[in-house]
Design an enzyme around this catalytic site. Sequence first.
Site, PDB file in Angstrom:
ATOM      1  N   ARG A 177       0.847  -1.197   0.000  1.00  0.00           N
ATOM      2  CA  ARG A 177       0.000   0.000   0.000  1.00  0.00           C
ATOM      3  C   ARG A 177       0.885   1.250   0.000  1.00  0.00           C
ATOM      4  O   ARG A 177       0.553   2.242  -0.635  1.00  0.00           O
ATOM      5  CB  ARG A 177      -0.942   0.004   1.210  1.00  0.00           C
ATOM      6  N   CYS A 233      -1.002   6.334   8.934  1.00  0.00           N
ATOM      7  CA  CYS A 233      -1.388   5.074   8.304  1.00  0.00           C
ATOM      8  C   CYS A 233      -2.449   5.401   7.266  1.00  0.00           C
ATOM      9  O   CYS A 233      -2.337   6.400   6.564  1.00  0.00           O
ATOM     10  CB  CYS A 233      -1.880   4.067   9.343  1.00  0.00           C
TER      11      CYS A 233
END
Length: 278
Positions: A177, A233
């Site tokens: 990611r 995040c």
Amino acid sequence: MDKLVTVSWLKENGQEKDVRIIDCRFVLGDPEAGRTTYEEGHISEAIYWDLERDLSAPKAAHGGRHPWPSVDEFVRVVEAAGITHETRVVLYDDQNGAMAARAYRLLRYIGHEQVALLNGGYAAWKAVYPLTKEIPRVQRTAYEPRIQAEMLRSMEDVRTNCKNGEALLIDSRAYNRYTGEAETVDPVGGHIPGAVNYDWQHVVNGDGIWKTNEELERHFAQVPRDREVIVYCGSGVTACANLFALEQIGYRNVKLYTGSWSDWISYADNEKKQGAQP
């Protein structure tokens, strides 16, 4: 109070009047699963806190997928749980500590000092002790927050840092990611320019037991102690696990970018970087 407590400690102390147990179980993508499993069985005297209803504000154009709640909103949650500044709060989940770490960060933000995570979480307790379906009744309290504003960083702070590079940015998501190769949640993949990748899942073992301080020190060996560290995040949840781990081994100048990647990409003019390089 230690910041990590064992199930044996909780078994011995969990019935004390000054101890409050909070169940933080939540499944991203299945928002009702946490409460359902709580109702099916939880640690005795545990109260349930929902990530999206209790530990986040409603979603808006900016702020990310799990916006940081206002002080007033979260204080109401704390008061409803019967928590005072003298209460020892123990948090647990079944997501390797990520959801509990979010609640931990929020409590520390409003100035609560007596708070810990249950090492191993729900699974560790269930392996040796019984569960209950009984939902406790608690008396509402009045809680005066002592805001620790320096614990957080905004999108503007991070944007400024992209120019001056004074702080180290840590991206806590899975590597694919971070690179943008396999974005599974947000509409845009990649990372904030300058950020290095430290997948939060590497600070815990597969059974939800946190790694030892020695292991964490080796893991974060390249993270400087003489610079500010801003951690993010996808939406400001799992980053809290990295923050907890860093603080466990003595890092003090660590901050949370609350909106994280999902907030960053909501601004069209913010640069999004892809690939393995910071």
